[in-house]
Design an enzyme around this catalytic site. Sequence first.
Site, PDB file in Angstrom:
ATOM      1  N   GLU A   1      16.899 -17.768  -8.337  1.00  0.00           N
ATOM      2  CA  GLU A   1      16.556 -16.388  -8.682  1.00  0.00           C
ATOM      3  C   GLU A   1      16.020 -16.301 -10.119  1.00  0.00           C
ATOM      4  O   GLU A   1      15.054 -15.583 -10.381  1.00  0.00           O
ATOM      5  CB  GLU A   1      17.795 -15.491  -8.472  1.00  0.00           C
ATOM      6  CG  GLU A   1      17.632 -14.040  -8.846  1.00  0.00           C
ATOM      7  CD  GLU A   1      16.549 -13.286  -8.086  1.00  0.00           C
ATOM      8  OE1 GLU A   1      15.984 -13.823  -7.128  1.00  0.00           O
ATOM      9  OE2 GLU A   1      16.250 -12.156  -8.497  1.00  0.00           O
TER      10      GLU A   1
ATOM     11  N   CYS B   1       0.850  -1.195   0.000  1.00  0.00           N
ATOM     12  CA  CYS B   1       0.000   0.000   0.000  1.00  0.00           C
ATOM     13  C   CYS B   1       0.884   1.242   0.000  1.00  0.00           C
ATOM     14  O   CYS B   1       1.899   1.288   0.682  1.00  0.00           O
ATOM     15  CB  CYS B   1      -0.944   0.095   1.190  1.00  0.00           C
ATOM     16  SG  CYS B   1      -2.118  -1.239   1.303  1.00  0.00           S
TER      17      CYS B   1
ATOM     18  N   ARG C   1       3.950  -0.409  -4.753  1.00  0.00           N
ATOM     19  CA  ARG C   1       3.624  -0.927  -3.426  1.00  0.00           C
ATOM     20  C   ARG C   1       2.281  -1.670  -3.398  1.00  0.00           C
ATOM     21  O   ARG C   1       1.905  -2.244  -2.379  1.00  0.00           O
ATOM     22  CB  ARG C   1       3.591   0.209  -2.406  1.00  0.00           C
ATOM     23  CG  ARG C   1       4.893   0.973  -2.313  1.00  0.00           C
ATOM     24  CD  ARG C   1       4.769   2.111  -1.340  1.00  0.00           C
ATOM     25  NE  ARG C   1       4.598   1.642   0.003  1.00  0.00           N
ATOM     26  CZ  ARG C   1       5.574   1.344   0.837  1.00  0.00           C
ATOM     27  NH1 ARG C   1       6.815   1.509   0.455  1.00  0.00           N
ATOM     28  NH2 ARG C   1       5.333   0.909   2.048  1.00  0.00           N
TER      29      ARG C   1
ATOM     30  N   LYS D   1      12.327 -14.943 -10.998  1.00  0.00           N
ATOM     31  CA  LYS D   1      12.091 -13.830 -11.925  1.00  0.00           C
ATOM     32  C   LYS D   1      11.050 -14.210 -12.958  1.00  0.00           C
ATOM     33  O   LYS D   1      10.143 -13.448 -13.261  1.00  0.00           O
ATOM     34  CB  LYS D   1      13.374 -13.405 -12.665  1.00  0.00           C
ATOM     35  CG  LYS D   1      14.413 -12.642 -11.879  1.00  0.00           C
ATOM     36  CD  LYS D   1      14.047 -11.228 -11.542  1.00  0.00           C
ATOM     37  CE  LYS D   1      13.269 -11.143 -10.279  1.00  0.00           C
ATOM     38  NZ  LYS D   1      13.917 -11.108  -9.008  1.00  0.00           N
TER      39      LYS D   1
ATOM     40  N   HIS E   1      16.493 -36.574  -8.116  1.00  0.00           N
ATOM     41  CA  HIS E   1      15.624 -37.039  -7.022  1.00  0.00           C
ATOM     42  C   HIS E   1      14.196 -36.521  -7.186  1.00  0.00           C
ATOM     43  O   HIS E   1      13.473 -36.400  -6.209  1.00  0.00           O
ATOM     44  CB  HIS E   1      16.207 -36.605  -5.679  1.00  0.00           C
ATOM     45  CG  HIS E   1      17.578 -37.172  -5.445  1.00  0.00           C
ATOM     46  ND1 HIS E   1      17.799 -38.502  -5.221  1.00  0.00           N
ATOM     47  CD2 HIS E   1      18.796 -36.579  -5.456  1.00  0.00           C
ATOM     48  CE1 HIS E   1      19.104 -38.724  -5.068  1.00  0.00           C
ATOM     49  NE2 HIS E   1      19.731 -37.563  -5.214  1.00  0.00           N
TER      50      HIS E   1
ATOM     51  N   TRP F   1      -2.761  -2.654  -1.684  1.00  0.00           N
ATOM     52  CA  TRP F   1      -2.469  -4.081  -1.836  1.00  0.00           C
ATOM     53  C   TRP F   1      -3.359  -4.751  -0.791  1.00  0.00           C
ATOM     54  O   TRP F   1      -3.149  -4.599   0.408  1.00  0.00           O
ATOM     55  CB  TRP F   1      -0.995  -4.353  -1.563  1.00  0.00           C
ATOM     56  CG  TRP F   1      -0.591  -5.755  -1.893  1.00  0.00           C
ATOM     57  CD1 TRP F   1      -0.182  -6.221  -3.103  1.00  0.00           C
ATOM     58  CD2 TRP F   1      -0.537  -6.875  -1.005  1.00  0.00           C
ATOM     59  NE1 TRP F   1       0.108  -7.556  -3.022  1.00  0.00           N
ATOM     60  CE2 TRP F   1      -0.098  -7.995  -1.751  1.00  0.00           C
ATOM     61  CE3 TRP F   1      -0.831  -7.058   0.354  1.00  0.00           C
ATOM     62  CZ2 TRP F   1       0.063  -9.256  -1.196  1.00  0.00           C
ATOM     63  CZ3 TRP F   1      -0.673  -8.320   0.907  1.00  0.00           C
ATOM     64  CH2 TRP F   1      -0.228  -9.406   0.135  1.00  0.00           C
TER      65      TRP F   1
ATOM     66  N   LYS G   1       6.093  -4.567  -4.079  1.00  0.00           N
ATOM     67  CA  LYS G   1       7.540  -4.434  -3.949  1.00  0.00           C
ATOM     68  C   LYS G   1       7.964  -4.482  -2.487  1.00  0.00           C
ATOM     69  O   LYS G   1       8.994  -5.030  -2.145  1.00  0.00           O
ATOM     70  CB  LYS G   1       7.969  -3.107  -4.578  1.00  0.00           C
ATOM     71  CG  LYS G   1       9.449  -2.872  -4.504  1.00  0.00           C
ATOM     72  CD  LYS G   1      10.058  -2.816  -5.871  1.00  0.00           C
ATOM     73  CE  LYS G   1      11.542  -2.915  -5.845  1.00  0.00           C
ATOM     74  NZ  LYS G   1      12.004  -4.205  -6.334  1.00  0.00           N
TER      75      LYS G   1
ATOM     76  N   ASN H   1      -1.679   2.227   5.646  1.00  0.00           N
ATOM     77  CA  ASN H   1      -0.818   1.158   5.150  1.00  0.00           C
ATOM     78  C   ASN H   1      -0.442   0.299   6.353  1.00  0.00           C
ATOM     79  O   ASN H   1       0.119   0.819   7.309  1.00  0.00           O
ATOM     80  CB  ASN H   1       0.425   1.792   4.492  1.00  0.00           C
ATOM     81  CG  ASN H   1       1.551   0.793   4.262  1.00  0.00           C
ATOM     82  OD1 ASN H   1       1.299  -0.398   4.092  1.00  0.00           O
ATOM     83  ND2 ASN H   1       2.771   1.272   4.242  1.00  0.00           N
ATOM     84  N   GLY H   2      -0.788  -0.988   6.322  1.00  0.00           N
ATOM     85  CA  GLY H   2      -0.469  -1.855   7.465  1.00  0.00           C
ATOM     86  C   GLY H   2      -1.666  -2.702   7.835  1.00  0.00           C
ATOM     87  O   GLY H   2      -2.610  -2.842   7.054  1.00  0.00           O
TER      88      GLY H   2
ATOM     89  N   GLU I   1       7.484 -14.662 -11.384  1.00  0.00           N
ATOM     90  CA  GLU I   1       6.935 -13.386 -10.908  1.00  0.00           C
ATOM     91  C   GLU I   1       6.297 -12.573 -12.024  1.00  0.00           C
ATOM     92  O   GLU I   1       5.241 -11.996 -11.846  1.00  0.00           O
ATOM     93  CB  GLU I   1       8.077 -12.508 -10.352  1.00  0.00           C
ATOM     94  CG  GLU I   1       8.465 -12.755  -8.934  1.00  0.00           C
ATOM     95  CD  GLU I   1       9.574 -11.797  -8.492  1.00  0.00           C
ATOM     96  OE1 GLU I   1       9.426 -11.234  -7.418  1.00  0.00           O
ATOM     97  OE2 GLU I   1      10.569 -11.605  -9.222  1.00  0.00           O
TER      98      GLU I   1
END
Length: 611
Positions: free
Chosen positions: A484, A2, A27, A488, A507, A73, A606, A99-100, A491
């Site tokens: 990573e 947010c 955000r 990427k 395995h 968000w 983010k 925000n929170g 995402e």
Amino acid sequence: MCGIVAYIGHRDAQQVIIKGLKRLEYRGYDSAGIALLNNGLNVYKKKGKVSELEEYINGQPLTSHIGIGHTRWATHGEPNDTNAHPHYSASKKLAIIHNGIIENYSALKQELINKGHRFVSETDTEVLIHFIEDIQQSNNYPLDEAVRVALTQVIGAYAIVVMSAENPDLLIAARKGSPLVIGIGKDEFFMASDATPIIEYTKDVVYLNDQEIAVIDNGELRIKTIEDAPTTPYIQRLEMELEAIEKGGFEHFMLKEIFEQPRSIKDCLRGRLDVSSGRLVLGGIREYVNKMVHADRIIIVACGTSWHAGLVAEYMIEEFCRIPVEVEYASEFRYRNPIIREGDVVIAISQSGETADTLAAIELAKAKGAIIIGVCNVVGSSIARASHAGSYTHAGPEIGVASTKAFTAQLTVLSMICLIVAQKKGTITERKFHEMLVELENLPAKVEEVLKQNDKIKELAYTFKDATNFLYLGRGCNFPVALEGALKLKEISYIHAEGYPAAEMKHGPIALIDEEMPVVFIATHDSSYEKIVSNVQEVKARKGRVISVVTKGDELIPGMSEFVIEVPAVQEALMPIVSVIPLQLLSYHIAVMRGCNVDQPRNLAKSVTVE
Ligand code: G6P
């Protein structure tokens, strides 16, 4: 998570806030809203991006010198118009952005319902503004006192701004756990979750501390604690430039940030590395190097891409410093009653410096006596401030939700920390130390060399853009690079991808391999090269489609691969800084070709300031 923006002054508040919200969209982008004082306190809000809000209010005369805005968000309540912020109080004379998370909201809500309050949204935020107004009305308090008293009863994290229909010159903000910056201009004030909406207008800012309340009343800023003790605002000058937060001719922030890496690595090394004199200095940790040298154990806590940087650091620190390292997901670590002994050093890695789980993990470790070293990108962020010492990555603002330049800068800082400790501890030879310094200095040019292959990587992306699965395999330091690369891709392109240690493939994941399956090997020339050659053979034998990232001049693996990307030879421990670049570009191009919103992938944010 947010983004919030508020403005009071001589400008058109709507314009300042909408522009600011666009800068904070990284955000969260589930919904957006704005409250303005124009013939009363009016709230306009819409599900979706800020541009949808803009379209919705377009053409309406909304002139106001004061306002608050929010990009969401979603946590409590699905993303829709009603749950979007700002929220009104019961009388509609107050509005709030938040925000929170208010953890005890349901108990507060029940209390208010018993008193006759009715709620229109499912959010915790609406409960908070009703609660504030209830306290204000029952005690006849001024608004700032009502906010203060309400917050003493709230459990959770917040950055809030409240405005009132009855006082056009008043804005009240508070924070605990979520960031809030106040910009001080000439006869005007700005408030935002980070400095990017402010920088265009003023560089003088105050970072509100946890448990502080800021009151802007009639052109004056006052700050006090939640316990009602006045504090003196500490005004800092921002060093960020406007161009750092604009796209500068690139189609997306992510691409700009990928291409910025030679510069961001250079910025990260600047003033710290001097190869000719053999000096490597990190001023921020100088006083704590001895603690690290004598540490029995180093625990690294982080989330997401930063956690991958931690995994690479584990290889480096164990190799060069001979100190046992444990790399922990911050969210798992903090809820596990971890064993932390005095003498343990905790390294917290975080681009934003605001990730709630990482912050909570270091608070826990600190309380148990550990030394905390922060590796953050955002200067003045909560994790940076909660650490005993630390080094900034100086990568500049990273706006694309998928982290790229922050990752390589984190690796650069972590390698410098590692080398400083190893030298002091005597666990690295002078010769190796010098070779590593030379390599650090050469990194920007080597990254540049990889970036030159952008067109080739674009062709590779075109070939595989319709794949439904990808496997990324690597060994040693390149195993975290495999993780990573897979992260990427998933995402931003929503293709399922898995990163795996190449030897572990047999395995399980090997069962997935058929003639459709792209398998990306990060197989540069290092100590496990021969072993990974065998793993490539195993995939080949099962008709998997091999894409390999190899060291320039490799004559073996290219013969077994459908596609090859060459990277320059680099010291093994620093190779991830170079070998990750083609994977960033590959996922970027695939996502663009699939029509995905690269900078704002669905469901992600983010800065994750909720647990
Ligand atoms: C989010 C971001 C990731 C990031 C992670 C940790 O998930 O989308 O890019 O790696 O948070 O964030 P931090 O700011 O602590 O590095």
